[in-house]
Design a protein around this motif. Structure first.
Motif, mmCIF file in Angstrom:
data_model
loop_
_atom_site.group_PDB
_atom_site.id
_atom_site.type_symbol
_atom_site.label_atom_id
_atom_site.label_comp_id
_atom_site.label_asym_id
_atom_site.label_seq_id
_atom_site.Cartn_x
_atom_site.Cartn_y
_atom_site.Cartn_z
ATOM 1 N N UNK A 62 0.796 -1.239 0.000
ATOM 2 C CA UNK A 62 0.000 0.000 0.000
ATOM 3 C C UNK A 62 0.829 1.289 0.000
ATOM 4 N N UNK A 63 1.911 1.324 0.745
ATOM 5 C CA UNK A 63 2.722 2.548 0.804
ATOM 6 C C UNK A 63 3.361 2.846 -0.545
ATOM 7 N N UNK A 64 3.894 1.807 -1.196
ATOM 8 C CA UNK A 64 4.520 1.991 -2.500
ATOM 9 C C UNK A 64 3.473 2.392 -3.536
ATOM 10 N N UNK A 65 2.299 1.753 -3.470
ATOM 11 C CA UNK A 65 1.210 2.110 -4.389
ATOM 12 C C UNK A 65 0.819 3.568 -4.235
ATOM 13 N N UNK A 66 0.712 4.017 -2.991
ATOM 14 C CA UNK A 66 0.338 5.405 -2.721
ATOM 15 C C UNK A 66 1.406 6.375 -3.220
ATOM 16 N N UNK A 67 2.667 6.034 -3.015
ATOM 17 C CA UNK A 67 3.776 6.882 -3.469
ATOM 18 C C UNK A 67 3.756 7.028 -4.986
ATOM 19 N N UNK A 68 3.629 5.909 -5.691
ATOM 20 C CA UNK A 68 3.644 5.945 -7.158
ATOM 21 C C UNK A 68 2.394 6.642 -7.689
ATOM 22 N N UNK A 69 1.222 6.326 -7.122
ATOM 23 C CA UNK A 69 -0.017 6.948 -7.589
ATOM 24 C C UNK A 69 0.016 8.464 -7.380
ATOM 25 N N UNK A 70 0.524 8.895 -6.231
ATOM 26 C CA UNK A 70 0.613 10.332 -5.961
ATOM 27 C C UNK A 70 1.557 11.042 -6.923
ATOM 28 N N UNK A 71 2.705 10.435 -7.175
ATOM 29 C CA UNK A 71 3.669 11.048 -8.097
ATOM 30 C C UNK A 71 3.120 11.067 -9.519
ATOM 31 N N UNK A 72 2.449 9.996 -9.939
ATOM 32 C CA UNK A 72 1.860 9.949 -11.282
ATOM 33 C C UNK A 72 0.743 10.982 -11.407
ATOM 34 N N UNK A 73 -0.066 11.135 -10.363
ATOM 35 C CA UNK A 73 -1.134 12.137 -10.387
ATOM 36 C C UNK A 73 -0.552 13.534 -10.501
ATOM 37 N N UNK A 74 0.479 13.817 -9.725
ATOM 38 C CA UNK A 74 1.109 15.141 -9.774
ATOM 39 C C UNK A 74 1.697 15.416 -11.156
ATOM 40 N N UNK A 75 2.273 14.388 -11.777
ATOM 41 C CA UNK A 75 2.860 14.562 -13.107
ATOM 42 C C UNK A 75 1.783 14.881 -14.143
ATOM 43 N N UNK A 76 0.612 14.255 -14.005
ATOM 44 C CA UNK A 76 -0.466 14.495 -14.964
ATOM 45 C C UNK A 76 -1.245 15.760 -14.629
ATOM 46 N N UNK A 77 -1.333 16.129 -13.369
ATOM 47 C CA UNK A 77 -2.134 17.274 -12.946
ATOM 48 C C UNK A 77 -1.541 18.590 -13.413
ATOM 49 N N UNK A 78 -0.279 18.605 -13.730
ATOM 50 C CA UNK A 78 0.372 19.845 -14.140
ATOM 51 C C UNK A 78 -0.164 20.358 -15.475
ATOM 52 N N UNK A 79 -0.861 19.524 -16.251
ATOM 53 C CA UNK A 79 -1.348 19.930 -17.571
ATOM 54 C C UNK A 79 -0.213 19.846 -18.569
ATOM 55 N N UNK A 80 0.602 20.859 -18.615
ATOM 56 C CA UNK A 80 1.833 20.816 -19.408
ATOM 57 C C UNK A 80 2.848 19.971 -18.644
ATOM 58 N N UNK A 81 3.668 19.203 -19.346
ATOM 59 C CA UNK A 81 4.683 18.433 -18.623
ATOM 60 C C UNK A 81 5.564 19.337 -17.770
ATOM 61 N N UNK A 82 5.689 18.961 -16.517
ATOM 62 C CA UNK A 82 6.452 19.726 -15.544
ATOM 63 C C UNK A 82 7.703 18.921 -15.202
ATOM 64 N N UNK A 83 8.860 19.530 -15.376
ATOM 65 C CA UNK A 83 10.118 18.820 -15.157
ATOM 66 C C UNK A 83 10.218 18.269 -13.743
ATOM 67 N N UNK A 84 9.830 19.070 -12.768
ATOM 68 C CA UNK A 84 9.946 18.628 -11.376
ATOM 69 C C UNK A 84 9.009 17.459 -11.087
ATOM 70 N N UNK A 85 7.759 17.543 -11.533
ATOM 71 C CA UNK A 85 6.788 16.473 -11.272
ATOM 72 C C UNK A 85 7.195 15.185 -11.993
ATOM 73 N N UNK A 86 7.699 15.310 -13.205
ATOM 74 C CA UNK A 86 8.127 14.116 -13.956
ATOM 75 C C UNK A 86 9.356 13.483 -13.298
ATOM 76 N N UNK A 87 10.268 14.304 -12.809
ATOM 77 C CA UNK A 87 11.435 13.776 -12.096
ATOM 78 C C UNK A 87 11.023 13.092 -10.805
ATOM 79 N N UNK A 88 10.031 13.665 -10.110
ATOM 80 C CA UNK A 88 9.535 13.040 -8.883
ATOM 81 C C UNK A 88 8.929 11.667 -9.175
ATOM 82 N N UNK A 89 8.216 11.546 -10.299
ATOM 83 C CA UNK A 89 7.655 10.246 -10.675
ATOM 84 C C UNK A 89 8.782 9.248 -10.953
ATOM 85 N N UNK A 90 9.824 9.686 -11.647
ATOM 86 C CA UNK A 90 10.968 8.796 -11.913
ATOM 87 C C UNK A 90 11.603 8.324 -10.611
#
Length: 195
Positions: A62-90
């Motif tokens: 559950x913790x890993x799922x939450x971490x990945x889901x949150x980072x993926x959501x943040x990367x998509x929520x930016x609208x335009x690709x955001x370098x920081x959010x995409x790096x956080x997902x990586x």
């Protein structure tokens, strides 16, 4: 007198042809940047989607799922690709995949190695798309630095394209430095764990 006029006309035609060629080349470079950016955006969305699917698959704790889901959501929520959010997902994916026994647990789970293979393919596509985009940006910026382009303002009002720099590797590097630039999760030996 007539010869001088003919030479001036020929020189003006040659200069006009060269300037027209240079302007056309610059326009094609800008179109290439736009196409490469669209491909990069699509690759980033695909990687986020696969990350969300992996997080929701029930194959992760559950913790890993939450971490990945949150980072993926943040990367998509930016609208335009955001370098920081995409790096956080990586980094979130890399942290999850670096857990001891993760690959073996995932292969033994319901999905087998398929989610991992999809994630690797998506990460590889991001790597390639970002490389092509940054290469197109570099070529365009080099063309725009030429004195004739600046003097005649051949770029018009087109904005200067910016590089897209992210931490894209989902594989931790080993002591020899392998794995830091390209994902290799499903092929060959697993990367060495930092000890």
């Amino acid at each position: 007198m007539l010869t001088s006029v003919i030479l001036v006309i020929i020189a003006a035609i040659l200069v006009g042809v060269y300037v027209s060629w240079r302007a056309g080349r610059l326009d094609r470079l800008h179109a290439r940047v736009e196409a490469a950016r669209a491909a990069l955006d699509a690759a980033l969305v695909r990687r986020s989607s696969i990350s969300v699917e992996l997080a929701a698959s029930g194959l992760l704790d559950p913790a890993t799922s939450l971490l990945i889901a949150g980072a993926a959501h943040d990367a998509r929520a930016a609208g335009e690709p955001d370098e920081r959010a995409e790096s956080d997902l990586s980094r979130a994916l890399r942290a999850a995949l670096a857990q001891p026994g993760f690959r073996a647990d995932l292969a033994a789970g319901r999905g087998g190695g398929e989610p991992l293979a999809e994630l690797e393919a998506a990460a590889h596509q991001v790597f390639l798309a970002r490389k092509f985009y940054n290469d197109a940006v570099a070529a365009t910026r080099a063309a725009r630095r030429r004195w004739l382009v600046r003097l005649l303002r051949l770029a018009g009002g087109a904005p200067l394209p910016e590089f897209f720099e992210i931490d894209e590797s989902i594989v931790p590097g080993d002591a020899a430095g392998r794995g830091a630039d390209m994902p290799h999760l499903t092929a060959g030996d697993p990367p060495a764990q930092a000890g």
